[in-house]
Design an enzyme around this catalytic site. Structure first.
Site, PDB file in Angstrom:
ATOM      1  N   ASP A 214      11.292   0.977  -6.523  1.00 34.30           N
ATOM      2  CA  ASP A 214      11.097   2.141  -5.715  1.00 34.30           C
ATOM      3  C   ASP A 214       9.480   2.466  -5.746  1.00 34.30           C
ATOM      4  OD1 ASP A 214      12.111   4.321  -4.051  1.00 34.30           O
ATOM      5  OD2 ASP A 214      11.575   5.701  -5.643  1.00 34.30           O
ATOM      6  N   GLU A 275       9.541  -1.928  -2.825  1.00 33.27           N
ATOM      7  CA  GLU A 275       9.217  -1.352  -1.610  1.00 33.27           C
ATOM      8  C   GLU A 275       7.697  -1.001  -1.743  1.00 33.27           C
ATOM      9  OE1 GLU A 275      10.789   3.267   0.044  1.00 33.27           O
ATOM     10  OE2 GLU A 275      10.284   2.975  -2.175  1.00 33.27           O
TER      11      GLU A 275
END
Length: 531
Positions: A214, A275
């Site tokens: 993330d 990401e």
């Protein structure tokens, strides 16, 4: 190259399984509820592994299931090495990994290294210890600006709206690029590195096959925390090509990824995808150097409209960014943070038709594909009532931005009334629309014209057709609003028509089309594979 579905999970020679895999993102809260509390869980995922095997995916990506107060639905982690009771326990996780492997599917899980929950033991200790303490050095605490320190240390804004700083009782401020309940870690502190390594090894030892990282372009912060360019204020997490945003993509982030890669390399066959909301191709490519991430999400295809020129540009940029490094591109059309592409492409029958066309384009491309749960059913975004909204963006924006809940509504499985087999509890964490009865997996499985049948057929062809091979594309000349490319090496041709009129098909035998053909013509809003 052998595909992951051809490999037994315990075989050690797994180094390339991810290079052309199809991953399926499971938004855990919304996938399947086994204990009827209205919230999806790990045992619910286990109960649907047969469906996922039938769909034809190679690996799963699970969103966070760790202990969390759920201020951001699990992305505020209070304990990264345990399962939140909402989702099950470690035994349930171990059983899911074992069962997924027995179904020839890998398990990858979310990693959240940019921040913790404000309920994390570390942050509670930091609040108690005070300025200058070892405990505070694990986070980004600063004195305020202004003559009395009553103003934030700089002008940074939160991705969820409002300032990126919150003041504590003793007068200092702490940084949170997301919600105040998600304080950013200080990655200059070696304890932070050591804790992440412990987390990585904990889950790798339990058999996970990889991680989705993330905010992989976050974590590192410039030492002097310079103000943002005013042109960046209030923008989303996407970095503009023409404005450097000091909140993200600091050069120090690459040292963190090298540390993660060293750990992964000690576990053969494991991988990480980041990401990475960085649109500059050169800066994007830095994340996939040989000693950093194996893969990185390039979101250009998500940001492209249903327009042949925009889609082709997104494809060219995505391929160009990774080609010098020999890394596969990573494609996706939807995820838990963006409007579902059926809705983005116009909604209703038009959006569904265009979504059908785009999945064939995506699956024809070389590299890795990430599907988002429910897209194979053609789910649209849901316009939820205000009382149901839970995304922190809704509150942080003063109820001006509705947030991401509309793409996170629970999956409809079977039956004629909500929640369509997701749970036996009618009061699910987000309400399921009454009109989704025709979109259930049950309703679509035996319908050869359904979205689900299209996905299953295309995924099967992708695995079995030798024509769908080769790492490079060759573009054909095409009428305005259209394109056609050929996979060098295998020879598959994919053509897309986003114009308003039918156009001649390229020569070849049709393998699959996203909709009915118009004789020897490719109709509007339609794509086709030919060999």
């Amino acid at each position: 190259m052998r595909r992951s579905s051809d490999l037994q999970p315990e075989i050690a020679d797994e180094s390339a399984w991810w290079r052309d895999a199809v991953f399926y993102q499971v938004y855990v809260r919304s996938f399947a509820d086994s204990n009827n509390d209205g919230i999806g869980d790990l045992d619910g995922i286990r109960s649907r592994l047969g469906y996922l095997e039938l769909l034809g995916v190679d690996a799963l990506w699970l969103t966070p299931f760790y202990r969390s107060p759920m201020a951001d639905h699990g992305y505020d982690v209070s304990h990264p090495r345990d399962v939140d009771p909402m989702f099950g326990d470690l035994a349930a996780f171990d059983a899911l990994v074992a069962d997924a492997h027995s179904h020839n599917m890998r398990i990858t899980i979310d990693l959240v290294p940019n921040h913790t929950s404000d309920r994390h033991d570390w942050f509670q200790a930091a609040l108690a210890a005070g300025p200058g303490s070892r405990e505070r050095s694990r986070y980004v605490f600063r004195d305020g600006s202004g003559y009395d320190g009553s103003q934030p240390p700089n002008n940074w804004t939160s991705i969820f709206g409002g300032p990126a700083w919150t003041r504590v009782r003793d007068g200092q401020w702490y940084l949170h690029l997301f919600a105040p309940q998600q304080p950013d870690l200080n990655w200059d502190n070696p304890e932070v590195h050591a804790d992440l390594e412990q987390t990585l090894r904990f889950w790798l030892d339990r058999g996970v096959d990889g991680f989705r990282i993330d905010v992989a372009h976050g974590m590192a912060k410039p030492f002097d925390l310079p103000n943002m360019d005013p042109r960046s204020l209030g923008t989303s997490g996407v970095l503009r090509d023409d404005v450097r945003d000091p909140r993200f993509d600091d050069d120090g982030v690459h040292e963190i990824h090298r540390m993660i890669r060293k750990v992964l390399d000690s576990y053969p066959g494991r991988m990480a995808v980041g990401e990475v909301w960085v649109t500059d191709d050169e800066r994007f490519a830095r994340y996939i150097r040989p000693d950093e991430l194996h893969l990185a999400f390039n979101f250009r295809l998500v940001e492209a409209g249903f327009d042949a020129d925009q889609v082709r540009s997104a494809i060219d940029h995505s391929l160009g960014a990774v080609q010098p490094l020999g890394t596969p591109p990573t494609w996706t059309l939807s995820n838990h943070d963006v409007v579902r592409h059926v809705t983005r492409y116009g909604g209703g029958a038009l959006g569904e038709k265009r979504a059908r066309a785009m999945i064939l384009v995506e699956l024809a491309l070389p590299g890795v594909v990430y599907l988002y749960n429910g897209e194979e059913l053609g789910l649209p975004n849901v316009e939820l009532p205000e009382w149901a909204l839970q995304d922190p963006t809704w509150e942080r924006s003063g109820h001006t931005e509705r947030g991401r809940d509309g793409c996170r509504v629970p999956i409809p499985w079977e039956g004629d009334v909500p929640p369509f087999g997701f749970s036996q509890n009618a009061h699910t964490w987000l309400p399921v629309p009454n009109e989704w009865n025709h979109l259930t997996a049950e309703a679509q499985l035996e319908d050869p014209g359904s979205m689900l049948s299209l996905y299953r057929h295309a995924l099967e062809l992708r695995k079995t057709q030798q024509a769908i091979s080769g790492d490079e594309l060759e573009w054909y000349g095409a009428p305005p609003g259209c394109f056609a490319f050929r996979r060098k090496g295998g020879g598959l041709i994919c053509a897309l028509n986003t114009s308003g009129a039918s156009v001649p098909l390229p020569p070849g035998e049709i393998l699959i089309s996203s909709g009915p053909m118009d004789g020897a013509q490719l109709p509007p809003d339609t794509s086709v594979w030919l060999v």
